[in-house]
Scaffold this motif. Structure first.
Motif, PDB file in Angstrom:
ATOM      1  N   GLU A  65       0.850  -1.177   0.000  1.00  0.00           N
ATOM      2  CA  GLU A  65       0.000   0.000   0.000  1.00  0.00           C
ATOM      3  C   GLU A  65       0.891   1.234   0.000  1.00  0.00           C
ATOM      4  OE1 GLU A  65      -3.017  -0.088   3.005  1.00  0.00           O
ATOM      5  OE2 GLU A  65      -3.484  -2.179   2.593  1.00  0.00           O
ATOM      6  N   TYR A  66       0.378   2.320  -0.543  1.00  0.00           N
ATOM      7  CA  TYR A  66       1.135   3.555  -0.597  1.00  0.00           C
ATOM      8  C   TYR A  66       1.652   3.892   0.791  1.00  0.00           C
ATOM      9  CZ  TYR A  66       2.465   8.331  -1.416  1.00  0.00           C
ATOM     10  OH  TYR A  66       3.183   9.493  -1.495  1.00  0.00           O
ATOM     11  N   PRO A  67       2.899   4.279   0.962  1.00  0.00           N
ATOM     12  CA  PRO A  67       3.896   4.590  -0.053  1.00  0.00           C
ATOM     13  C   PRO A  67       4.789   3.406  -0.431  1.00  0.00           C
ATOM     14  CG  PRO A  67       4.716   5.315   2.057  1.00  0.00           C
ATOM     15  CD  PRO A  67       3.350   4.700   2.300  1.00  0.00           C
ATOM     16  N   ALA A  69       4.014   0.709  -2.146  1.00  0.00           N
ATOM     17  CA  ALA A  69       3.496  -0.075  -3.271  1.00  0.00           C
ATOM     18  C   ALA A  69       4.531  -0.271  -4.374  1.00  0.00           C
ATOM     19  CB  ALA A  69       2.243   0.581  -3.844  1.00  0.00           C
ATOM     20  N   ASN A  70       5.468   0.657  -4.523  1.00  0.00           N
ATOM     21  CA  ASN A  70       6.499   0.562  -5.557  1.00  0.00           C
ATOM     22  C   ASN A  70       7.512  -0.510  -5.164  1.00  0.00           C
ATOM     23  OD1 ASN A  70       8.472   0.882  -7.506  1.00  0.00           O
ATOM     24  ND2 ASN A  70       9.102   2.907  -6.808  1.00  0.00           N
TER      25      ASN A  70
END
Length: 113
Positions: A65-67, A69-70
């Motif tokens: 989930e953000y942040p 997720a990357n």
């Protein structure tokens, strides 16, 4: 910002080469996707197609989930873009052997500053 859904065949370990638009230029990477049956998750290795240099080895393909997720955030110094696992159902579940490429997509995009 350009985004690309990687061409993943459902239900099989695979290798493929893909040219991706990242920050207004094209990069070509060799992908190796393997399913870890005992662990129940996919992992990915990336190689620079031009030089043959292994860039990332055995990166788990787990949603976040953000942040966070990357999944390429810790490799931002490579300048190969950003990527995330997208669950079509929106449930943020882990891709299974049968769902990666169908119910779970690997999406590539520009570098995130």
């Amino acid at each position: 910002m350009a985004t690309t859904v990687l061409p993943i065949a459902t239900g099989m370990n695979q290798t493929f080469t893909c040219t991706l638009p990242v920050d207004n230029k094209n990069i070509t990477l060799d992908f190796a996707l393997t399913y870890n049956t005992p662990g129940g998750y996919w992992f990915m290795s990336l190689t620079d197609h031009i030089t043959g240099e292994l860039l990332i080895d055995s990166l788990p393909l787990l949603p976040g989930e953000y942040p966070s997720a990357n999944i390429l955030r810790q490799y931002s110094y490579l300048g190969i873009g950003s990527a995330l696992i997208f669950s079509v159902s929106g449930d943020n579940s882990t891709p299974t052997f049968e769902s990666l490429g169908k119910d779970h997509l690997l999406i590539w995009s520009d570098n995130i500053s």
